[in-house]
Design an enzyme around this catalytic site. Structure first.
Site, mmCIF file in Angstrom:
data_model
loop_
_atom_site.group_PDB
_atom_site.id
_atom_site.type_symbol
_atom_site.label_atom_id
_atom_site.label_comp_id
_atom_site.label_asym_id
_atom_site.label_seq_id
_atom_site.Cartn_x
_atom_site.Cartn_y
_atom_site.Cartn_z
ATOM 1 N N PRO A 185 -1.731 -0.714 4.910
ATOM 2 C CA PRO A 185 -1.048 -1.486 5.956
ATOM 3 C C PRO A 185 -0.421 -0.529 6.980
ATOM 4 C CG PRO A 185 -0.241 -2.082 3.749
ATOM 5 C CD PRO A 185 -1.121 -0.889 3.594
ATOM 6 N N GLU A 186 -0.685 -0.779 8.265
ATOM 7 C CA GLU A 186 -0.103 0.049 9.323
ATOM 8 C C GLU A 186 1.012 -0.744 10.017
ATOM 9 O OE1 GLU A 186 -3.156 1.876 11.778
ATOM 10 O OE2 GLU A 186 -4.539 1.958 10.092
ATOM 11 N N LYS A 231 6.002 2.671 8.704
ATOM 12 C CA LYS A 231 5.377 1.758 7.742
ATOM 13 C C LYS A 231 6.315 1.449 6.575
ATOM 14 C CE LYS A 231 1.123 4.229 8.813
ATOM 15 N NZ LYS A 231 0.169 5.218 8.280
#
Ligand SMILES: [Zn+2]
Length: 286
Positions: free
Chosen positions: A2-3, A58
């Protein structure tokens, strides 16, 4: 992984759902997923109230009472899943797909139970992610290691120019370095380089001022559109509301090597930069 847009999507959902809730109970099934002493983590987290959920790069930051913060990094395959009687909200990595009544599953390492009975599951298949409870001073130490937030006012073309100056490594490596710009990863670096018309393998210190201005604009553009689309999802990835992120359909280069450039119809090329797969258009990007 996930960014920024995917983590921001989870953050917004959890902020809305958890603000004002207090921690009734904490269970840890896998000690390595918690930094520091597990028994202290459980004891100190219990009884605290969630004041809000923030993000740096993040990293998710749950602001708690008593000047404490709960840090959560999902790394490669982490998932944060909220479940109440009415709601099932999942965010983070797409695998495995999670269904109601199947939680906790074999990848659930931490469960936080709130005062209203809702539960927050921290799942992680590959176990690179972590949770950590910190005080205000420790939070400051952690946060200062992050570079500029690309959607903040501090991110200017001049800031980006200073980051590439004197760097003999690739532009992509500079953009992936979380100490420079926080929150970008493989997907969004490839996308913003395409939008800006600059090859990611270019030596950073050779990027021109005009290109810097384009890269800066492209970064903001791609991140804003990705957040609006609730991020990029692949396969059965679930976003923060259990739906699928729509940005995957808007990707121009990432995951499209061998396919035709949307702009000029040339076949997109794939190379490796610092071990990371990278896709670009040999015509549109200089
Ligand atoms: Zn092209």
């Amino acid at each position: 992984m996930p960014e920024l847009p995917e983590v921001e999507t989870v953050r917004r959902d959890l902020h809305r759902l958890l603000r004002g809730q207090w921690v009734k109970n904490v269970s840890v099934n896998k000690e390595k997923m918690v930094r520091g002493s597990t028994s202290l983590f459980k004891r100190n987290l219990r009884g605290l109230l969630v004041q809000g959920v923030k993000r740096r790069g993040k990293l998710l930051i749950f602001s708690m009472t008593d000047d404490k913060s709960l840090l959560v990094h999902m790394k490669m395959t982490g998932q944060m899943i909220y479940q109440s009687k009415q709601t099932l909200v999942g965010g983070g990595h797409g695998q495995p797909r999670v269904k109601r009544d199947e939680l906790p599953n074999k990848y659930t390492h931490v469960v936080i139970v709130f005062g209203d009975g809702a539960r927050l599951f921290f799942n992680d298949m590959r176990q690179f992610g972590y949770m950590r409870l910190v005080n205000a001073k420790q939070l400051e130490q952690v946060v200062k290691r992050f570079g500029v937030e690309p959607l903040s006012k501090a991110f200017t073309p001049d800031k980006l120019r200073r980051l590439v100056r004197g760097r003999k490594t690739s532009l992509k490596n500079v953009l992936l370095d979380q100490r420079g710009v926080a929150g970008l990863g493989n997907i969004y670096v490839d996308e913003l380089c395409f939008l800006a018309g600059v090859r990611p393998m270019r030596r950073a210190d050779k990027v021109t001022d005009r290109e810097i201005v384009k890269l800066h604009k492209a970064a903001i553009n791609v991140l804003k559109r990705a957040i609006a689309a609730r991020g990029t999802t692949f396969n059965s990835y679930r976003d923060g509301l259990g739906g699928e992120g729509k940005f995957v359909r808007m990707l121009k280069v990432y995951g499209r090597s061998g396919k035709l450039c949307v702009r000029c119809k040339t076949i997109l090329k794939r190379v490796k930069i610092g071990g990371r797969g990278t896709v670009y258009c040999p015509v549109c990007q200089k």
